[in-house]
Design an enzyme around this catalytic site. Structure first.
Site, PDB file in Angstrom:
ATOM      1  N   GLN A 101       0.832  -1.195   0.000  1.00  0.00           N
ATOM      2  CA  GLN A 101       0.000   0.000   0.000  1.00  0.00           C
ATOM      3  C   GLN A 101       0.869   1.248   0.000  1.00  0.00           C
ATOM      4  O   GLN A 101       0.602   2.209  -0.719  1.00  0.00           O
ATOM      5  CB  GLN A 101      -0.905  -0.024   1.232  1.00  0.00           C
ATOM      6  CG  GLN A 101      -2.098   0.895   1.128  1.00  0.00           C
ATOM      7  CD  GLN A 101      -2.997   0.500  -0.020  1.00  0.00           C
ATOM      8  OE1 GLN A 101      -3.231  -0.675  -0.259  1.00  0.00           O
ATOM      9  NE2 GLN A 101      -3.474   1.465  -0.773  1.00  0.00           N
TER      10      GLN A 101
ATOM     11  N   HIS B 223       2.539   2.885  -3.278  1.00  0.00           N
ATOM     12  CA  HIS B 223       1.763   3.659  -4.259  1.00  0.00           C
ATOM     13  C   HIS B 223       2.263   5.096  -4.325  1.00  0.00           C
ATOM     14  O   HIS B 223       2.525   5.624  -5.403  1.00  0.00           O
ATOM     15  CB  HIS B 223       0.275   3.669  -3.880  1.00  0.00           C
ATOM     16  CG  HIS B 223      -0.482   2.498  -4.387  1.00  0.00           C
ATOM     17  ND1 HIS B 223      -0.787   2.330  -5.711  1.00  0.00           N
ATOM     18  CD2 HIS B 223      -0.992   1.421  -3.750  1.00  0.00           C
ATOM     19  CE1 HIS B 223      -1.459   1.202  -5.875  1.00  0.00           C
ATOM     20  NE2 HIS B 223      -1.599   0.617  -4.701  1.00  0.00           N
TER      21      HIS B 223
ATOM     22  N   GLU C 143     -10.516   2.224   3.221  1.00  0.00           N
ATOM     23  CA  GLU C 143     -10.759   1.840   1.826  1.00  0.00           C
ATOM     24  C   GLU C 143     -10.614   0.316   1.677  1.00  0.00           C
ATOM     25  O   GLU C 143     -11.506  -0.352   1.160  1.00  0.00           O
ATOM     26  CB  GLU C 143      -9.750   2.568   0.939  1.00  0.00           C
ATOM     27  CG  GLU C 143      -9.888   2.265  -0.539  1.00  0.00           C
ATOM     28  CD  GLU C 143      -8.719   2.811  -1.355  1.00  0.00           C
ATOM     29  OE1 GLU C 143      -7.674   3.151  -0.758  1.00  0.00           O
ATOM     30  OE2 GLU C 143      -8.850   2.886  -2.586  1.00  0.00           O
ATOM     31  N   HIS C 144      -9.447  -0.215   2.087  1.00  0.00           N
ATOM     32  CA  HIS C 144      -9.208  -1.668   2.060  1.00  0.00           C
ATOM     33  C   HIS C 144      -9.076  -2.153   3.490  1.00  0.00           C
ATOM     34  O   HIS C 144      -8.409  -1.510   4.312  1.00  0.00           O
ATOM     35  CB  HIS C 144      -7.889  -1.997   1.354  1.00  0.00           C
ATOM     36  CG  HIS C 144      -7.789  -1.500  -0.051  1.00  0.00           C
ATOM     37  ND1 HIS C 144      -7.126  -0.344  -0.379  1.00  0.00           N
ATOM     38  CD2 HIS C 144      -8.270  -2.006  -1.212  1.00  0.00           C
ATOM     39  CE1 HIS C 144      -7.196  -0.152  -1.694  1.00  0.00           C
ATOM     40  NE2 HIS C 144      -7.884  -1.140  -2.227  1.00  0.00           N
TER      41      HIS C 144
ATOM     42  N   ASP D 102      -6.367  -5.702  -6.079  1.00  0.00           N
ATOM     43  CA  ASP D 102      -5.988  -4.600  -6.978  1.00  0.00           C
ATOM     44  C   ASP D 102      -5.996  -5.046  -8.440  1.00  0.00           C
ATOM     45  O   ASP D 102      -6.158  -4.228  -9.344  1.00  0.00           O
ATOM     46  CB  ASP D 102      -4.590  -4.088  -6.637  1.00  0.00           C
ATOM     47  CG  ASP D 102      -4.557  -3.321  -5.322  1.00  0.00           C
ATOM     48  OD1 ASP D 102      -5.621  -2.877  -4.874  1.00  0.00           O
ATOM     49  OD2 ASP D 102      -3.460  -3.185  -4.750  1.00  0.00           O
TER      50      ASP D 102
ATOM     51  N   HIS E 246     -52.962  20.336  -8.468  1.00  0.00           N
ATOM     52  CA  HIS E 246     -52.630  18.926  -8.287  1.00  0.00           C
ATOM     53  C   HIS E 246     -53.888  18.127  -7.904  1.00  0.00           C
ATOM     54  O   HIS E 246     -54.152  17.051  -8.448  1.00  0.00           O
ATOM     55  CB  HIS E 246     -51.580  18.758  -7.181  1.00  0.00           C
ATOM     56  CG  HIS E 246     -50.178  19.113  -7.596  1.00  0.00           C
ATOM     57  ND1 HIS E 246     -49.817  20.381  -7.986  1.00  0.00           N
ATOM     58  CD2 HIS E 246     -49.058  18.361  -7.677  1.00  0.00           C
ATOM     59  CE1 HIS E 246     -48.515  20.386  -8.288  1.00  0.00           C
ATOM     60  NE2 HIS E 246     -48.034  19.167  -8.109  1.00  0.00           N
TER      61      HIS E 246
END
Lengths: 428, 428
Positions: free
Chosen positions: B258, B261, B326-327, B360, B419
């Protein structure tokens, strides 16, 4: 009274484009809204109390920010029984339709022995903005709060400005029936800021929904990211496809019902019958004379309304897909068959006994819908707006060995060697 | 090497909050982006050609804006067979998982004889932004394009900047495998503008997805409303819950994967085992020495990474729900049971053989996921992002008579008499 167009006219496309051009006004209120949000973040309840005094002309304290159970009881008890029953009928029907939307989780194990899944879960807390004064609609409370409740949201916090301290008892009754957890008598950008960031009295929420004026819309835009928001609704609109075999008076009333919302509303009739076109144009004038909001409706129809004469069904379908209307009534011999060719519309009403107005209140589908052609890529409010998905991946060593080398090749190609190692060292 | 925290430390909450505070940089590029969008709207292809010369240093014409079939053929043919096979394996698995998501339409008729329905349909056209240069990832092409194709989107137009005219053949191969219809060698805010508004060569789309730099993100924000957009992704992140019974080296590699990145990535290990915490910290140092992106990964781990020692499972769960990662990897004796208590996470990996890296590339679930705690209210990319819903309402006269009066009562209470009339005159 209403614009008349024919697809065979020279300049038809240009006139149509002008009619359906963006009707939303673009007031730039970014700076004052940013200042209000900053104040609420810094001062909390004190900012809410001060801004309410200034904009809504009454005095709050931290203890009276929240509407008490006793106040809601009293308001509901004082309502005519017929209104309470009407709210209950509408709520029951909206619940039934939104319950049918609830998606199912799934899990499957594939040939490689890899188990994949998708789990849906509700948001923890949702904020509901309800406009005050004349635009304070109990039906909107039902349409926004019930999908959240059906999704399983545990906490629904509603904010509603009460100018001069006056509350709308029907709004309180709708909130109670829809399962709203908390009601705060605040509005404007400050209410949105309080929902997003929290104050001593108001806990923050995860998503804010509901209509509002330019300040409210801008505040939602500015807090987006911190919380989720719904889309910013533009002026309301209806498109009616009708063949010759229709009651012109009913269609005139449907066009007027949309137009009476506001001067920027849009009502369009598309028909292949010149007789019906003439009859509806005449019926509009007659019907308007009996209605209290005739001035607003007439202004809307004159500025944005249209009766469009088409040659055939194919032209009607093409025109509808081009406009991508919020509401679509299909009043033809085969409404279900015609609907199959419509690609873009928010909510569709089939046949002669399905006016849009019934959907505004009690049919069951949501009345919070994509406007201004955004039905091309977005949808009405639903339980999906209050759910989120989590995907799951479960592998055995054998499963990882089966697919890991391919993943490592891609990782290598993307220059992410650590990714490859985190896979390959487990199976090496 | 990596921050060490213990929940029983004084000041734990403050330190954790500082670590998980917003890592996204906020460059304000609103004005230059607005200028670029205005130029593309006014000048079309000519603006794209000029801006590409300026930013990407090569010369385009309207005829070469689009990558030709022959160029894609040649790139794909020149790829090593192993890479083509890896793309195919990944694509096949991503397709299978996303096909399982496809929702079903429904229609039901209730006791009042009222028929309600919900129909799902694909968007007509989608734009896919793919970053150029080093961040040009074939895996992202698969993850963004395949859900659109599975949803039934007929036209997927991809844009990818090619600095100095150099194309990434794997990106072209992934685009072909995923069913991308058209590829244009442009990037930046100008590419987003072209997709939203169209030019002579590029037809406009309905929704734009895919990652990009600050200019691309701002351009998507500015064209939102004209088209739909996906959410703006922040730096990537993983949280690993692990008990004592784990291989420290594997976990170290997962944290490094991770972290490699980018320096603003975030890797967090949560464990109730002091021994594992120490072993992982040691293993990180050893593993980094063997990896090409060690400098980036080390910087990320030092600034944003953490090993958090918790007292028990309940603390691990609470911490995870607070961070909403996120993960999430759950490496415990009962990962499925522990997952049941996790309310907020984008994608979850269960057990010791499910590293985030496999997700991924090739597990099947999407790798485009909510970051920075937005898993509280949002979800990963899915077929739902490329579908829209239309609700349908069909009534008989009897059905309208059954529910119309209640609707008219509510319309009256909202001062919308038109209406009420559009309902009641049909059944009167």
């Amino acid at each position: 009274m209403i614009n008349r167009l024919t697809t065979t006219d020279a300049g038809f496309d240009t006139r149509l484009d002008a009619l359906i051009a963006d009707r939303a006004s673009a007031t730039d209120v970014a700076a004052p809204v940013a200042a209000i949000i900053a104040r609420v973040r810094a001062e909390g309840d004190a900012a809410l109390i001060d801004l309410t005094t200034r904009f809504d002309r009454f005095t709050l304290t931290s203890a009276t920010l929240r509407v008490s159970t006793a106040e809601i009881d009293a308001a509901v008890d004082a309502l005519p029984q017929a209104q309470r029953a009407a709210i209950d009928l509408a709520a029951t029907r909206i619940e039934a339709f939104h319950r049918a939307q609830r998606p199912a989780d799934f899990t499957f194990t594939d040939a490689d022995g890899i188990t994949l899944g998708l789990r849906w879960g509700p948001l923890d807390a949702v904020g509901l903005y309800v406009p005050g004064g004349k635009a304070s609609y109990p039906s909107s409370v039902l349409m926004n709060a019930i999908p959240a409740r059906v999704a399983g949201v545990a906490r629904i916090a509603m904010v509603v400005p009460t100018p001069d301290g006056v509350m709308n008892p029907l709004v309180l009754a709708a909130a109670r029936r829809a399962g709203v957890s908390e009601i705060y008598r605040i509005g404007g950008a400050q209410a949105v800021a309080a929902l997003a960031y929290g104050t001593a009295t108001i806990a923050p929420v995860d998503r804010i929904v509901g209509p509002g004026n330019a300040f409210v819309a801008e505040a939602k835009r500015q807090v987006f990211g911190r919380v989720g928001i719904d889309s910013i609704a533009g002026p309301s609109e209806v498109l009616i496809i009708a063949d010759a075999d229709n009651d012109a008076h009913h269609i005139a009333l449907d066009l007027i019902a949309q137009a009476e919302h506001a001067e920027d509303s849009q009502s369009i009739l598309v028909t292949d019958s010149a007789d019906l076109a003439d009859a509806v144009a005449a019926a509009i004038g007659a019907a308007l004379q009996t209605l209290p909001r005739a001035v607003i409706a007439a202004a809307s129809l004159a500025s944005h309304g249209a009766i469009v004469l088409v040659r055939d069904r194919a032209e009607a379908v093409a025109l509808t897909n081009r406009i991508a209307p919020e509401h679509l009534q299909i009043m033809t011999a085969d409404p279900v068959g015609d609907f199959a060719e419509i690609r873009h519309a928010g909510s569709v009403f089939l046949g002669q006994y399905a006016p849009t107005a019934i959907g505004d209140y009690a049919a069951g589908p949501n009345h919070v819908l994509p406007t201004a052609g955004t039905a091309r890529f977005s949808s009405g409010l639903s339980v999906f707006d209050f759910l989120k998905r989590t995907s799951t991946t479960s592998l055995t060593r054998a499963g990882l060995a089966a697919i890991g080398p391919a993943a490592a090749i891609l990782a290598e190609a993307e220059n992410l060697a650590g990714h490859g190692r985190s896979i390959m060292d487990r199976i090496g």
